[in-house]
Scaffold this active site. Structure first.
Site, PDB file in Angstrom:
ATOM      1  N   LYS A  62       0.810  -1.184   0.045  1.00  0.00           N
ATOM      2  CA  LYS A  62       0.069  -0.010   0.125  1.00  0.00           C
ATOM      3  C   LYS A  62       0.817   1.139  -0.021  1.00  0.00           C
ATOM      4  CE  LYS A  62      -1.757   2.868   2.198  1.00  0.00           C
ATOM      5  NZ  LYS A  62      -1.286   4.283   1.757  1.00  0.00           N
ATOM      6  N   GLU A 110       9.267   1.291  11.576  1.00  0.00           N
ATOM      7  CA  GLU A 110      10.334   2.281  11.428  1.00  0.00           C
ATOM      8  C   GLU A 110       9.813   3.699  11.601  1.00  0.00           C
ATOM      9  OE1 GLU A 110      12.365   4.974  10.380  1.00  0.00           O
ATOM     10  OE2 GLU A 110      13.626   3.823   8.526  1.00  0.00           O
ATOM     11  N   CYS A 125      14.130   9.836   7.667  1.00  0.00           N
ATOM     12  CA  CYS A 125      14.176   9.518   9.030  1.00  0.00           C
ATOM     13  C   CYS A 125      15.322   9.641   9.935  1.00  0.00           C
ATOM     14  CB  CYS A 125      13.680   8.115   9.065  1.00  0.00           C
ATOM     15  SG  CYS A 125      14.343   7.067   8.009  1.00  0.00           S
ATOM     16  N   GLU A 171      10.290  15.717  15.399  1.00  0.00           N
ATOM     17  CA  GLU A 171      10.887  15.467  14.051  1.00  0.00           C
ATOM     18  C   GLU A 171      10.037  16.513  13.285  1.00  0.00           C
ATOM     19  OE1 GLU A 171      11.551  11.413  11.724  1.00  0.00           O
ATOM     20  OE2 GLU A 171       9.393  12.028  11.717  1.00  0.00           O
TER      21      GLU A 171
HETATM   22  P1  NAI Z   1       2.122   8.759   7.816  1.00  0.00           P
HETATM   23  O1  NAI Z   1       2.701   7.816   8.877  1.00  0.00           O
HETATM   24  O2  NAI Z   1       0.474   8.768   8.400  1.00  0.00           O
HETATM   25  O3  NAI Z   1       1.809   7.714   6.530  1.00  0.00           O
HETATM   26  C1  NAI Z   1       2.740   6.788   6.198  1.00  0.00           C
HETATM   27  C2  NAI Z   1       2.111   5.696   5.556  1.00  0.00           C
HETATM   28  O4  NAI Z   1       0.961   5.083   6.488  1.00  0.00           O
HETATM   29  C3  NAI Z   1       1.292   5.899   4.584  1.00  0.00           C
HETATM   30  O5  NAI Z   1       1.151   4.969   3.279  1.00  0.00           O
HETATM   31  C4  NAI Z   1      -0.131   6.154   5.026  1.00  0.00           C
HETATM   32  O6  NAI Z   1      -1.433   5.898   3.949  1.00  0.00           O
HETATM   33  C5  NAI Z   1      -0.055   5.136   5.817  1.00  0.00           C
HETATM   34  N1  NAI Z   1      -1.149   5.174   7.028  1.00  0.00           N
HETATM   35  C6  NAI Z   1      -1.592   6.237   7.401  1.00  0.00           C
HETATM   36  N2  NAI Z   1      -2.803   6.026   8.476  1.00  0.00           N
HETATM   37  C7  NAI Z   1      -2.612   4.829   8.524  1.00  0.00           C
HETATM   38  C8  NAI Z   1      -3.602   3.711   9.235  1.00  0.00           C
HETATM   39  N3  NAI Z   1      -4.532   4.195  10.106  1.00  0.00           N
HETATM   40  N4  NAI Z   1      -3.448   2.282   9.155  1.00  0.00           N
HETATM   41  C9  NAI Z   1      -2.561   1.826   8.145  1.00  0.00           C
HETATM   42  N5  NAI Z   1      -1.728   2.766   7.340  1.00  0.00           N
HETATM   43  C10 NAI Z   1      -1.810   4.129   7.573  1.00  0.00           C
HETATM   44  O7  NAI Z   1       2.879   9.853   7.779  1.00  0.00           O
HETATM   45  P2  NAI Z   1       2.499  11.256   7.088  1.00  0.00           P
HETATM   46  O8  NAI Z   1       1.153  11.619   7.502  1.00  0.00           O
HETATM   47  O9  NAI Z   1       2.447  10.944   5.429  1.00  0.00           O
HETATM   48  O10 NAI Z   1       3.376  12.097   7.553  1.00  0.00           O
HETATM   49  C11 NAI Z   1       3.382  12.740   8.812  1.00  0.00           C
HETATM   50  C12 NAI Z   1       4.861  12.677   9.391  1.00  0.00           C
HETATM   51  O11 NAI Z   1       5.546  11.529   9.652  1.00  0.00           O
HETATM   52  C13 NAI Z   1       5.827  13.404   8.673  1.00  0.00           C
HETATM   53  O12 NAI Z   1       5.828  14.642   8.768  1.00  0.00           O
HETATM   54  C14 NAI Z   1       7.172  12.842   9.289  1.00  0.00           C
HETATM   55  O13 NAI Z   1       7.430  13.298  10.540  1.00  0.00           O
HETATM   56  C15 NAI Z   1       6.926  11.345   9.739  1.00  0.00           C
HETATM   57  N6  NAI Z   1       7.030  10.380   8.307  1.00  0.00           N
HETATM   58  C16 NAI Z   1       8.310   9.650   8.760  1.00  0.00           C
HETATM   59  C17 NAI Z   1       8.818   8.707   7.949  1.00  0.00           C
HETATM   60  C18 NAI Z   1       9.836   7.890   8.007  1.00  0.00           C
HETATM   61  O14 NAI Z   1      10.900   7.666   7.145  1.00  0.00           O
HETATM   62  N7  NAI Z   1      10.190   7.597   9.121  1.00  0.00           N
HETATM   63  C19 NAI Z   1       8.178   8.826   6.376  1.00  0.00           C
HETATM   64  C20 NAI Z   1       7.004   9.604   6.356  1.00  0.00           C
HETATM   65  C21 NAI Z   1       6.627  10.377   7.299  1.00  0.00           C
END
Ligand code: NAI
Ligand code: MG
Length: 489
Positions: free
Chosen positions: A186, A261, A295, A393
């Site tokens: 996904k 992660e 990250c 972050e």
């Molecule tokens: P997010 O963690 O909500 O999204 C990442 C993935 O999770 C996407 O594919 C999203 O569709 C999915 N997702 C979201 N809610 C979900 C749920 N309830 N159940 C299953 N899957 C779900 O991150 P978002 O909102 O795009 O970004 C917010 C913050 O997260 C960023 O500002 C950053 O600080 C952090 N982030 C960290 C990353 C890393 O590499 N560790 C990568 C992306 C975001």
């Protein structure tokens, strides 16, 4: 790498826009779609099918059938051969994939190409390891033979973020396939294109139908449905702490293993005996590479008070030379991925400025870029260590500089947050650096370098930075169950 030239129109005309389920391209049952945006221009690139509970259910069932069908007759070496073939196909299509990535998330093309190269390396590492994952024999004494067999865990869910859309697909899907699992991917709603293009190449490589499935959609519907689906036997997620907690809770209901992660606020500790030229050079990519949407970015500089000024002067000098612009123009920094991410990063910068923290560099919007989610490379000093700016972050090209006088103080600062992903230490005294490495709470410690590692070295966090490890052989073990066989003679 093959280099060809694609026009923007050709690319836009060829954007993948359907789910890939059970070897077929398919829309959503209810015809729903969502738009994907070019963050360099804020223009709509195209519409992509928006999956929900139904598409996830069809995909997971296909993966389940494939898991118990032909796929289990592939020997580990044969699985490796397929993954090698996939790597070759991806390499041949590197430019097209890189341009899709650049259009979708704004990355400079040179970075997107580097990401695709990393994807090939990831696939080849895991392909080569597929037939080298061995069990063990357990000494129970003369009257017994006891050994372990490693078996694929089954259908695995891969919930992928937008900062390295294709890279993150490969990071977890390559080891899952090497282990003999089937996968449902996904991609993030901000960046569905390269995961769909990846599916096309998996099909061309010859993976049986249902082994690799991609359902585009949002987290709250498609993502949540994937986590809770009873036939899913393992979940890998990279993203925010908040979503990580939700996924962990959902996985707990089904007692499913997870790999999470979840980012960090990674300290780069620069001691007074460090090679400052090296440290400041690494800090440029560490803090501003991928516009800070990493990250493991070096977002928190902990500087010995005596070298603080020199380090910041060198860093600011280097950062002032970085160019910011559209991904296709191949500048050093592209835009942030979305209006949400732009608003989030701006709010930290604005709050920091209001709080009296000093802007050493940047903070604004680069001149001449009216549209697009652009932020200049930004460094704050004089930051309150208790403020959100210093502790949270940000995930943008924004770093904070704090000072320390003793190693003990630096260690307390490094360990003082909820995160524990990466710590970097710069010192010419290896014993001092290793003592710090021993005592710091982090999944990875890098000494006198940043972004050390790659495909082979395991990565992951402790504390709020996550659960489990990816990459290297531990990355494949995530997708293998140990079965113990005991025999009385
Ligand atoms: P997010 O963690 O909500 O999204 C990442 C993935 O999770 C996407 O594919 C999203 O569709 C999915 N997702 C979201 N809610 C979900 C749920 N309830 N159940 C299953 N899957 C779900 O991150 P978002 O909102 O795009 O970004 C917010 C913050 O997260 C960023 O500002 C950053 O600080 C952090 N982030 C960290 C990353 C890393 O590499 N560790 C990568 C992306 C975001
Ligand atoms: Mg997009």
């Amino acid at each position: 790498m093959t280099v060809r030239t694609y026009s923007r129109t050709d690319l836009i005309d060829s954007l993948p826009d359907l789910h890939f389920i059970d070897g077929k391209w398919t829309g959503s049952g209810d015809g729903r779609t969502f738009e994907t945006i070019d963050p360099s221009t804020e223009a709509v690139l195209g519409s992509v099918a928006r999956g929900g509970v139904r598409e996830i259910d069809v995909a997971v069932n296909a993966a389940h059938r494939a898991q118990h069908g032909d796929w289990r007759n592939f020997s580990p070496a044969q699985r490796g051969q397929l993954i090698f073939k996939l790597a070759d196909l991806i390499e041949a299509e590197a430019e097209r994939l890189a341009l899709f990535e650049t259009l979708d998330v704004g990355k400079p093309v040179k970075e997107s190409l580097g990401d695709v190269r990393g994807v090939c390396a990831t696939l080849r590492y895991n392909a080569g390891a597929a037939d080298k994952m061995e069990g063990s024999t357990i000494p129970l004494g003369r009257d017994f033979v006891d050994f372990t067999m490693l078996e694929p865990v089954g259908v695995t869910a891969h919930i992928v973020p937008w900062n390295y859309p294709l890279g993150m697909v490969a990071r977890s899907v390559a080891p899952a396939l090497a282990a003999g699992c089937t996968v449902v991917i996904k991609p993030a709603e901000q960046s569905p294109l390269t995961a769909l293009a990846f599916a096309e190449l998996c099909q061309r490589a010859g993976f049986p139908d249902g082994v690799v499935n991609v359902v585009a959609g949002f987290g709250e519907d498609a993502g949540a449905a994937l986590v809770s689906h009873p036939l899913v036997r393992g979940i890998t997620f990279t993203g925010s702490v908040e979503t990580g907690r939700k996924i962990y809770s959902g996985a707990a209901q089904g007692l499913k293993p997870v790999v999470l992660e979840l980012g960090g606020k990674n300290p780069m500790i620069v001691m007074e005996d460090a090679d400052l030229e090296r440290a400041a050079f690494d800090a440029l990519d560490g803090a501003f590479g991928n516009s800070g949407q990493v990250c493991s970015s070096s977002s928190r500089f902990l500087l010995h008070r005596s070298i603080r000024e020199e380090f910041l002067a060198r860093l600011a000098e280097g950062a002032a030379k970085l160019t910011v612009g559209k991904g296709l123009d191949n500048c050093d920094l592209g835009p942030l991925v979305s209006s949400e991410q732009y608003a989030k990063v701006r709010s930290y910068i604005d709050a920091g400025s209001k709080s009296g923290a000093k802007l050493r560099l940047g903070g604004g919007r680069p001149r001449g870029l009216e549209a697009g989610y652009f932020v200049e490379p930004t460094i704050f000093e004089g930051v309150d260590p208790a403020s959100a700016l210093a502790r949270e972050e940000i995930f943008g090209p924004v770093a904070v500089a704090l000072s320390f006088d003793t190693d003990a103080e630096a260690l307390a600062m490094a360990n003082g947050l909820g995160f524990g992903l990466v710590t970097g230490v710069y010192s010419r005294d290896i014993s001092r650096a290793l003592t710090f490495a021993r005592d710091v709470e982090a999944g990875s410690v890098w000494i006198n370098g940043w972004f050390i590692g790659g495909v082979q070295a395991p990565t992951g966090g402790i504390k709020e930075s996550g659960v489990g490890r990816e990459r290297g052989l531990p990355g494949i073990r995530n997708y293998l169950n140990i079965k113990n066989i005991g025999i009385r003679l």
